[in-house]
Design a protein around this motif. Structure first.
Motif, PDB file in Angstrom:
ATOM      1  N   ALA A  63      13.257   8.055   1.058  1.00 38.80           N
ATOM      2  CA  ALA A  63      12.152   7.544   1.871  1.00 38.80           C
ATOM      3  C   ALA A  63      11.887   8.449   3.065  1.00 38.80           C
ATOM      4  O   ALA A  63      10.739   8.638   3.476  1.00 38.80           O
ATOM      5  CB  ALA A  63      12.464   6.117   2.337  1.00 38.80           C
ATOM      6  N   GLU A  64      12.953   9.016   3.626  1.00 37.64           N
ATOM      7  CA  GLU A  64      12.797   9.917   4.768  1.00 37.64           C
ATOM      8  C   GLU A  64      11.982  11.146   4.381  1.00 37.64           C
ATOM      9  O   GLU A  64      11.240  11.697   5.205  1.00 37.64           O
ATOM     10  CB  GLU A  64      14.179  10.342   5.272  1.00 37.64           C
ATOM     11  CG  GLU A  64      14.182  10.951   6.660  1.00 37.64           C
ATOM     12  CD  GLU A  64      13.880   9.934   7.745  1.00 37.64           C
ATOM     13  OE1 GLU A  64      13.081  10.280   8.639  1.00 37.64           O
ATOM     14  OE2 GLU A  64      14.420   8.816   7.695  1.00 37.64           O
ATOM     15  N   GLU A  65      12.090  11.573   3.126  1.00 42.79           N
ATOM     16  CA  GLU A  65      11.376  12.769   2.659  1.00 42.79           C
ATOM     17  C   GLU A  65       9.969  12.466   2.168  1.00 42.79           C
ATOM     18  O   GLU A  65       9.224  13.386   1.834  1.00 42.79           O
ATOM     19  CB  GLU A  65      12.169  13.456   1.545  1.00 42.79           C
ATOM     20  CG  GLU A  65      13.489  14.040   2.006  1.00 42.79           C
ATOM     21  CD  GLU A  65      14.178  14.834   0.915  1.00 42.79           C
ATOM     22  OE1 GLU A  65      13.475  15.274  -0.028  1.00 42.79           O
ATOM     23  OE2 GLU A  65      15.403  15.012   0.991  1.00 42.79           O
ATOM     24  N   HIS A  66       9.596  11.197   2.096  1.00 46.10           N
ATOM     25  CA  HIS A  66       8.278  10.822   1.577  1.00 46.10           C
ATOM     26  C   HIS A  66       7.575   9.859   2.529  1.00 46.10           C
ATOM     27  O   HIS A  66       7.300   8.700   2.180  1.00 46.10           O
ATOM     28  CB  HIS A  66       8.401  10.205   0.182  1.00 46.10           C
ATOM     29  CG  HIS A  66       8.883  11.164  -0.863  1.00 46.10           C
ATOM     30  ND1 HIS A  66       8.050  12.045  -1.506  1.00 46.10           N
ATOM     31  CD2 HIS A  66      10.134  11.402  -1.335  1.00 46.10           C
ATOM     32  CE1 HIS A  66       8.754  12.771  -2.349  1.00 46.10           C
ATOM     33  NE2 HIS A  66      10.016  12.408  -2.265  1.00 46.10           N
ATOM     34  N   PRO A  67       7.278  10.312   3.742  1.00 45.20           N
ATOM     35  CA  PRO A  67       6.584   9.421   4.688  1.00 45.20           C
ATOM     36  C   PRO A  67       5.160   9.130   4.216  1.00 45.20           C
ATOM     37  O   PRO A  67       4.542   9.939   3.515  1.00 45.20           O
ATOM     38  CB  PRO A  67       6.586  10.229   5.985  1.00 45.20           C
ATOM     39  CG  PRO A  67       6.652  11.661   5.539  1.00 45.20           C
ATOM     40  CD  PRO A  67       7.498  11.658   4.300  1.00 45.20           C
ATOM     41  N   LEU A  68       4.657   7.969   4.572  1.00 49.65           N
ATOM     42  CA  LEU A  68       3.269   7.597   4.312  1.00 49.65           C
ATOM     43  C   LEU A  68       2.636   7.278   5.651  1.00 49.65           C
ATOM     44  O   LEU A  68       3.192   6.492   6.435  1.00 49.65           O
ATOM     45  CB  LEU A  68       3.187   6.391   3.383  1.00 49.65           C
ATOM     46  CG  LEU A  68       1.775   5.956   2.995  1.00 49.65           C
ATOM     47  CD1 LEU A  68       1.063   7.037   2.199  1.00 49.65           C
ATOM     48  CD2 LEU A  68       1.800   4.656   2.205  1.00 49.65           C
ATOM     49  N   GLY A  82       0.795  -1.219   0.000  1.00 54.13           N
ATOM     50  CA  GLY A  82       0.000   0.000   0.000  1.00 54.13           C
ATOM     51  C   GLY A  82       0.828   1.270   0.000  1.00 54.13           C
ATOM     52  O   GLY A  82       0.301   2.349   0.280  1.00 54.13           O
ATOM     53  N   GLY A  83       2.121   1.169  -0.323  1.00 56.25           N
ATOM     54  CA  GLY A  83       2.999   2.335  -0.344  1.00 56.25           C
ATOM     55  C   GLY A  83       4.007   2.342   0.777  1.00 56.25           C
ATOM     56  O   GLY A  83       4.895   3.194   0.817  1.00 56.25           O
ATOM     57  N   LEU A  84       3.918   1.381   1.695  1.00 61.56           N
ATOM     58  CA  LEU A  84       4.798   1.353   2.866  1.00 61.56           C
ATOM     59  C   LEU A  84       6.084   0.564   2.643  1.00 61.56           C
ATOM     60  O   LEU A  84       6.920   0.476   3.542  1.00 61.56           O
ATOM     61  CB  LEU A  84       4.050   0.759   4.065  1.00 61.56           C
ATOM     62  CG  LEU A  84       2.914   1.639   4.601  1.00 61.56           C
ATOM     63  CD1 LEU A  84       2.037   0.850   5.552  1.00 61.56           C
ATOM     64  CD2 LEU A  84       3.479   2.875   5.280  1.00 61.56           C
ATOM     65  N   LEU A  85       6.263  -0.022   1.450  1.00 63.92           N
ATOM     66  CA  LEU A  85       7.475  -0.782   1.143  1.00 63.92           C
ATOM     67  C   LEU A  85       8.005  -0.352  -0.216  1.00 63.92           C
ATOM     68  O   LEU A  85       7.310  -0.459  -1.222  1.00 63.92           O
ATOM     69  CB  LEU A  85       7.176  -2.286   1.145  1.00 63.92           C
ATOM     70  CG  LEU A  85       8.364  -3.203   0.833  1.00 63.92           C
ATOM     71  CD1 LEU A  85       9.415  -3.111   1.930  1.00 63.92           C
ATOM     72  CD2 LEU A  85       7.907  -4.645   0.652  1.00 63.92           C
ATOM     73  N   TRP A  86       9.244   0.147  -0.243  1.00 64.94           N
ATOM     74  CA  TRP A  86       9.917   0.518  -1.489  1.00 64.94           C
ATOM     75  C   TRP A  86      10.904  -0.587  -1.843  1.00 64.94           C
ATOM     76  O   TRP A  86      11.726  -0.983  -1.004  1.00 64.94           O
ATOM     77  CB  TRP A  86      10.686   1.812  -1.329  1.00 64.94           C
ATOM     78  CG  TRP A  86       9.839   3.044  -1.225  1.00 64.94           C
ATOM     79  CD1 TRP A  86       8.480   3.124  -1.056  1.00 64.94           C
ATOM     80  CD2 TRP A  86      10.307   4.394  -1.288  1.00 64.94           C
ATOM     81  NE1 TRP A  86       8.085   4.419  -1.007  1.00 64.94           N
ATOM     82  CE2 TRP A  86       9.176   5.237  -1.147  1.00 64.94           C
ATOM     83  CE3 TRP A  86      11.558   4.976  -1.428  1.00 64.94           C
ATOM     84  CZ2 TRP A  86       9.283   6.627  -1.159  1.00 64.94           C
ATOM     85  CZ3 TRP A  86      11.671   6.356  -1.449  1.00 64.94           C
ATOM     86  CH2 TRP A  86      10.536   7.165  -1.318  1.00 64.94           C
ATOM     87  N   VAL A  87      10.857  -1.049  -3.082  1.00 60.59           N
ATOM     88  CA  VAL A  87      11.675  -2.184  -3.491  1.00 60.59           C
ATOM     89  C   VAL A  87      12.581  -1.788  -4.650  1.00 60.59           C
ATOM     90  O   VAL A  87      12.120  -1.217  -5.645  1.00 60.59           O
ATOM     91  CB  VAL A  87      10.793  -3.379  -3.918  1.00 60.59           C
ATOM     92  CG1 VAL A  87      11.665  -4.567  -4.305  1.00 60.59           C
ATOM     93  CG2 VAL A  87       9.834  -3.757  -2.796  1.00 60.59           C
ATOM     94  N   LYS A  88      13.860  -2.084  -4.498  1.00 63.27           N
ATOM     95  CA  LYS A  88      14.779  -2.043  -5.635  1.00 63.27           C
ATOM     96  C   LYS A  88      15.049  -3.480  -6.040  1.00 63.27           C
ATOM     97  O   LYS A  88      15.547  -4.278  -5.233  1.00 63.27           O
ATOM     98  CB  LYS A  88      16.088  -1.337  -5.284  1.00 63.27           C
ATOM     99  CG  LYS A  88      17.078  -1.370  -6.461  1.00 63.27           C
ATOM    100  CD  LYS A  88      18.270  -0.481  -6.259  1.00 63.27           C
ATOM    101  CE  LYS A  88      19.236  -0.595  -7.444  1.00 63.27           C
ATOM    102  NZ  LYS A  88      18.597  -0.205  -8.727  1.00 63.27           N
ATOM    103  N   ALA A  89      14.707  -3.827  -7.267  1.00 65.11           N
ATOM    104  CA  ALA A  89      14.921  -5.179  -7.777  1.00 65.11           C
ATOM    105  C   ALA A  89      16.278  -5.216  -8.475  1.00 65.11           C
ATOM    106  O   ALA A  89      16.536  -4.451  -9.398  1.00 65.11           O
ATOM    107  CB  ALA A  89      13.806  -5.551  -8.759  1.00 65.11           C
ATOM    108  N   VAL A  90      17.162  -6.107  -8.019  1.00 63.77           N
ATOM    109  CA  VAL A  90      18.533  -6.174  -8.517  1.00 63.77           C
ATOM    110  C   VAL A  90      18.727  -7.487  -9.250  1.00 63.77           C
ATOM    111  O   VAL A  90      18.540  -8.567  -8.668  1.00 63.77           O
ATOM    112  CB  VAL A  90      19.549  -6.047  -7.358  1.00 63.77           C
ATOM    113  CG1 VAL A  90      20.976  -5.997  -7.907  1.00 63.77           C
ATOM    114  CG2 VAL A  90      19.261  -4.794  -6.529  1.00 63.77           C
ATOM    115  N   GLY A  91      19.116  -7.410 -10.530  1.00 65.94           N
ATOM    116  CA  GLY A  91      19.294  -8.608 -11.335  1.00 65.94           C
ATOM    117  C   GLY A  91      20.739  -8.981 -11.592  1.00 65.94           C
ATOM    118  O   GLY A  91      21.013 -10.079 -12.067  1.00 65.94           O
ATOM    119  N   ARG A  92      21.688  -8.096 -11.305  1.00 64.64           N
ATOM    120  CA  ARG A  92      23.098  -8.411 -11.566  1.00 64.64           C
ATOM    121  C   ARG A  92      23.571  -9.568 -10.687  1.00 64.64           C
ATOM    122  O   ARG A  92      23.072  -9.794  -9.585  1.00 64.64           O
ATOM    123  CB  ARG A  92      23.989  -7.196 -11.304  1.00 64.64           C
ATOM    124  CG  ARG A  92      23.808  -6.070 -12.290  1.00 64.64           C
ATOM    125  CD  ARG A  92      24.900  -5.031 -12.125  1.00 64.64           C
ATOM    126  NE  ARG A  92      26.117  -5.428 -12.800  1.00 64.64           N
ATOM    127  CZ  ARG A  92      27.235  -4.708 -12.795  1.00 64.64           C
ATOM    128  NH1 ARG A  92      27.293  -3.579 -12.123  1.00 64.64           N
ATOM    129  NH2 ARG A  92      28.307  -5.124 -13.448  1.00 64.64           N
TER     130      ARG A  92
END
Length: 481
Positions: free
Chosen positions: A145-150, A104-114
């Protein structure tokens, strides 16, 4: 033949990813992800038909896009893909692309394929010029993330590794406050000479080698690519492995069309100076002792005890439509539509459940506008309900938060809406609203409010005298036998 086999394999992978991504189109950014995959597929098919030599076979985004699709399929409550957030680093405005926004916006994911070996080499300071360590990227994610709290809480940051990550890197990420998933691979100190690095010939700072320049493709840049230009000098299986390995994961931040070339250049320079890129004791990865780290379970959303009521909510709470007056067809089409919606899905029970046990507030601007509308359009019972409601609500002065005052006014971003939503933001309240237009417009400017959205209901009591009752369908009667 080996080159064409690799191309055919990659075309099949891209087609499968596109089919899977199309099923994710309900999330914001789904069309953007599909567009990137279509572009990748078009590039692959074009070089496939051009009978290019091995050194020209590069699809630098396919591994990363595959990781994005896998993350989106595996996580719960995905609300956005490839969403761009603005943030400030060293007094400079930057932008960052979050591959998957889940929970719902509370988890930011970076998907890494290397591959883990390539990531570990860069972290040890053995990468090529412009290669960015994921440790440096993690710091940028945490800043943004610190600048974009939900709901007034910082989103959790997860780095999902689909080709493994070394244990020391995972440990450092977790020390920083980043969650890690994927195959965790232990390391051992190297004995003797440093082994050859894995063939990860593409620099993360190089853009895409984006495929096509004019009517052709990019020429080889590195010595490895130049060597690959003469496939007769390589055994076929080695050449096949070379192209499998060449599908390196780009820094997805630069995939955004909103990033300027200068910002990307600055970011690359900044990453070169990061402390995590300093040379480290050389170690080897041992995949025989690896262990999996699953994706984290969703965390419960933070609770909020204060609710900010906007004008649309105040009207809905006292409207005759939400208090039994929805069985009418009005002369005004919009009121008839709202009445039909209310019969199908009453909004008052949803709103009351959300407000239960919470403090209610409204800013002066919202209450003033609400009372003006009530004087003009409200019926006797609606006015009576309004008086009872306002006795439950704490009225506060208009005091918009700084990020709300920084919004650029537009047709959807009015000064009144800035005052209402901004005051709720300043008080760390969840704003109840039917004003989706403002919420979307503010999000497009990088301000994501904590809101509870509901359907709108207008004041209708004063217009019921000329409305037509909806005929109630007769009860079915039993058929005589």
């Amino acid at each position: 033949m080996a080159t064409q086999a690799v191309l055919s394999e990659r075309v099949g992978v891209a087609e499968d990813l596109l089919r899977r991504a199309e099923r994710l189109s309900g999330a914001e950014g789904g069309a953007k992800l599909c567009g990137k995959l279509r572009s990748e597929l078009k590039f692959l098919r074009r070089i496939q038909s051009a009978h290019v030599r091995g050194a020209h076979v590069h699809s630098s985004n396919l591994t990363h896009l595959s990781a994005v699709v896998q993350s989106a399929e595996s996580l719960q409550n995905v609300v956005a893909l490839l969403r761009v957030y603005n943030y400030t680093k060293e007094e400079k405005k930057r932008s960052l692309t979050v591959d998957v926004v889940a929970d719902g916006g509370l988890l930011w994911v970076k998907a890494v394929g290397r591959k883990a070996e390539a990531l570990h080499a860069v972290w040890q300071g053995r990468g090529q010029f412009g290669d960015r360590s994921v440790i440096g990227q993690a710091g940028e994610f945490l800043l943004a993330a610190e600048e974009h709290p939900l709901h007034y809480a910082r989103p959790r940051v997860l780095f999902a590794f689909y080709n493994g990550v070394s244990v020391p890197m995972a440990t450092e990420l977790e020390r920083m406050g980043v969650e890690v998933s994927g195959e965790l691979i232990p390391t051992a100190t190297m004995q003797g000479e440093e082994p050859e690095e894995e063939e990860e010939e593409e620099s993360e700072a190089g853009g895409r080698e984006q495929g096509i320049v004019g009517n052709g493709v990019h020429p080889p840049h590195s010595e490895q690519e130049q060597a690959a230009a003469a496939p007769s000098q390589r055994p076929p299986e080695e050449l096949l492995q070379f192209y499998r390995d060449s599908d390196s994961d780009r820094d997805s931040d630069r995939d955004s069309d909103q990033d300027s070339d200068q910002d990307s250049h600055d970011s690359a320079l900044d990453s070169d100076s990061d402390s995590d890129s300093a040379p480290r004791p050389l170690t080897l990865l041992d995949r025989s002792l690896s262990c999996p780290r699953p994706l984290p379970a969703p965390a419960p959303p933070p609770s909020c005890a204060l609710v900010n009521l906007d004008v649309s909510t105040l009207l809905s709470l006292v409207s005759s439509l939400t208090h039994g007056g929805c069985g009418l067809a009005f002369r005004e089409a919009v009121l008839t539509e709202q009445a039909a919606d209310e019969r199908r899905a009453p909004v008052l029970p949803q709103m009351e459940r959300f407000m239960a046990g919470k403090e209610l507030m409204a800013c002066a601007a919202a209450v003033t506008d609400f009372q003006e509308i009530l004087r003009t359009l409200g019926g006797a019972k609606e006015k009576e309900r309004a008086q009872a409601l306002l006795r439950r609500v704490a009225v506060v002065t208009d005091q918009p938060s700084p990020r709300s005052l920084a919004l650029t006014p537009s047709a959807a971003v009015s000064p009144r809406s800035i005052a209402i939503f901004g005051t709720g933001d300043a008080h760390h309240a969840v704003t109840m609203t039917a004003n989706r237009k403002f919420v979307r417009a503010a999000a497009n400017q990088g301000v994501h409010y904590s809101v509870f959205l509901h359907e709108p209901r207008a004041l209708t009591e004063g217009k019921e005298w000329r409305a037509t009752p909806i005929a109630t369908p007769p009860e079915p009667t039993a058929t005589p036998t």
